[in-house]
Motif scaffolding. Structure first.
Motif, PDB file in Angstrom:
ATOM      1  N   LEU A  15       0.717  -1.247   0.073  1.00 23.94           N
ATOM      2  CA  LEU A  15      -0.419  -0.079  -0.296  1.00 23.94           C
ATOM      3  C   LEU A  15       1.135   0.932  -0.212  1.00 23.94           C
ATOM      4  N   GLY A  16       0.234   2.577   0.038  1.00 22.11           N
ATOM      5  CA  GLY A  16       0.637   3.527   0.296  1.00 22.11           C
ATOM      6  C   GLY A  16       2.565   3.551  -0.586  1.00 22.11           C
ATOM      7  N   ILE A  17       3.475   4.432   0.073  1.00 16.42           N
ATOM      8  CA  ILE A  17       4.635   4.581  -0.510  1.00 16.42           C
ATOM      9  C   ILE A  17       5.448   3.872  -0.766  1.00 16.42           C
ATOM     10  N   GLY A  18       5.001   2.073  -0.237  1.00 21.99           N
ATOM     11  CA  GLY A  18       5.336   1.376  -0.629  1.00 21.99           C
ATOM     12  C   GLY A  18       5.576   0.645  -1.893  1.00 21.99           C
ATOM     13  N   ARG A  92      -1.923   6.690  16.526  1.00 24.73           N
ATOM     14  CA  ARG A  92      -1.549   7.885  17.289  1.00 24.73           C
ATOM     15  C   ARG A  92      -1.474   7.429  18.946  1.00 24.73           C
ATOM     16  N   ARG A  93      -0.939   7.235  20.319  1.00 21.13           N
ATOM     17  CA  ARG A  93      -1.944   7.706  21.318  1.00 21.13           C
ATOM     18  C   ARG A  93      -0.773   8.744  22.350  1.00 21.13           C
ATOM     19  N   LYS A 185      -0.510  11.806   1.280  1.00 17.93           N
ATOM     20  CA  LYS A 185      -1.933  10.822   1.181  1.00 17.93           C
ATOM     21  C   LYS A 185      -1.626   9.291   0.371  1.00 17.93           C
ATOM     22  N   THR A 186      -2.020   8.402   1.874  1.00 16.73           N
ATOM     23  CA  THR A 186      -1.896   7.496   1.721  1.00 16.73           C
ATOM     24  C   THR A 186      -2.872   6.817   2.326  1.00 16.73           C
ATOM     25  N   VAL A 191      -6.459   6.195   7.710  1.00 23.09           N
ATOM     26  CA  VAL A 191      -7.268   6.040   8.904  1.00 23.09           C
ATOM     27  C   VAL A 191      -6.290   6.775  10.059  1.00 23.09           C
ATOM     28  N   HIS A 192      -5.442   6.651  10.202  1.00 20.94           N
ATOM     29  CA  HIS A 192      -4.646   7.931  11.259  1.00 20.94           C
ATOM     30  C   HIS A 192      -4.269   8.871  11.795  1.00 20.94           C
TER      31      HIS A 192
END
Ligand SMILES: NC(=O)c1ccc[n+]([C@@H]2O[C@H](COP(=O)([O-])OP(=O)(O)OC[C@H]3O[C@@H](n4cnc5c(N)ncnc54)[C@H](O)[C@@H]3O)[C@@H](O)[C@H]2O)c1
Length: 245
Positions: A15-18, A92-93, A185-186, A191-192
């Protein structure tokens, strides 16, 4: 064809950048090993690229799961020219609500994974007397980011890792550089990330638009190719001009 017949291992490539990196590298003539926790998605993406793309299921935090792809590349092609350490998580936390298990998981996936895979790949690159390693860090290291202390600590660690390993591996003609993406933008970001924070980041970039995975991939291509032969131990921002230095 900047990577004609080069063999490139890319983690987190489903997915995404990879995925953007794998597609661009394959388009430039490379054989790509798409290594991901989600093996089905990696296979789906690899099938779209064609026979020069190989998909492997792995968890970058578990050394034994990385071996099959590394060993396949060496036995099938006799070399590994490029390694892109891209797989990473960014839940995130708030720091005071963060458990030790969450801290450890972040370190294991985002940072200790570099120890595991570089231990496996570098002996081959040393033998070849060539190799390009690109580590995907994050621009958050330069800015700090609330609720991502565990993440930003790993991303800074990647830069320290890369600089020191670049010094150690330079005599073997092995180049190790970092890319620090901004808000890209991935699928994972959707989601996060908090959309309000993303809007705020975009408004502070020189380029007031979203930066896309293929734009990060372009800089990785430069660092993976002979065009960057004169540089190692460096960090390049791909953030639409958020952090300027
Ligand atoms: N998207 C951004 O805004 C942004 C910004 C800065 C840095 N980065 C970094 O770029 C990298 C990729 O981010 P992305 O937004 O494309 O993420 P993503 O969540 O869209 O994709 C990440 C991929 O990595 C895989 N993965 C996750 N954990 C894994 C594990 N343990 N082993 C193997 N594969 C695993 C996932 O299955 C997924 O296919 C990460 O290291 C991230 O920290 C992203």
């Amino acid at each position: 064809m900047l990577l004609k017949d080069k063999v490139a291992l890319i983690t987190g490539a489903a997915l995404g950048i990879g995925a953007g990196i794998a597609e661009l590298f394959a388009g430039q003539g490379a054989v790509v090993y798409m290594m991901d926790l989600d093996g089905d998605k990696a296979r789906e993406r690899a099938n779209r690229i064609g026979p020069k793309a190989h998909a492997f299921t792995c968890d970058v935090s578990k050394a034994e799961t990385l071996k099959p792809a590394v060993e396949d590349a060496i036995s099938r092609y006799g070399r590994i020219d490029v390694l892109v350490n891209n797989a990473g998580i960014y839940p995130r936390r708030a720091f005071l609500e963060m458990s030790e298990a969450e801290w450890d998981q972040m370190q294991d996936i985002n940072l200790k994974s570099l120890y595991h895979i570089c231990q496996m790949v570098l002996p081959q690159m040393v033998k070849q007397r060539s190799g390009k390693i690109v580590n995907i860090s994050s621009v958050t290291f330069f800015k700090g980011m609330a609720n991502l202390v565990h993440y930003v600590a790993t991303k800074g660690g990647m830069i320290g890792f890369s600089r020191s390993l670049a010094r150690e591996m330079g005599p073997h003609n092995i180049h190790i550089n970092c890319v620090t993406p901004g808000a890209i933008k991935t699928e994972g970001e959707a989601v996060h990330a908090d959309p309000k924070i993303i809007d705020d980041i975009v408004s502070r970039q020189c380029l007031n638009r979203r930066v896309m995975p293929e734009e990060v991939a372009g800089v990785c291509l430069f660092l993976a190719s002979h065009l960057s032969d004169g540089m190692t131990g460096q960090t390049l921002n791909v953030d639409g001009g958020l952090v300027l230095y």
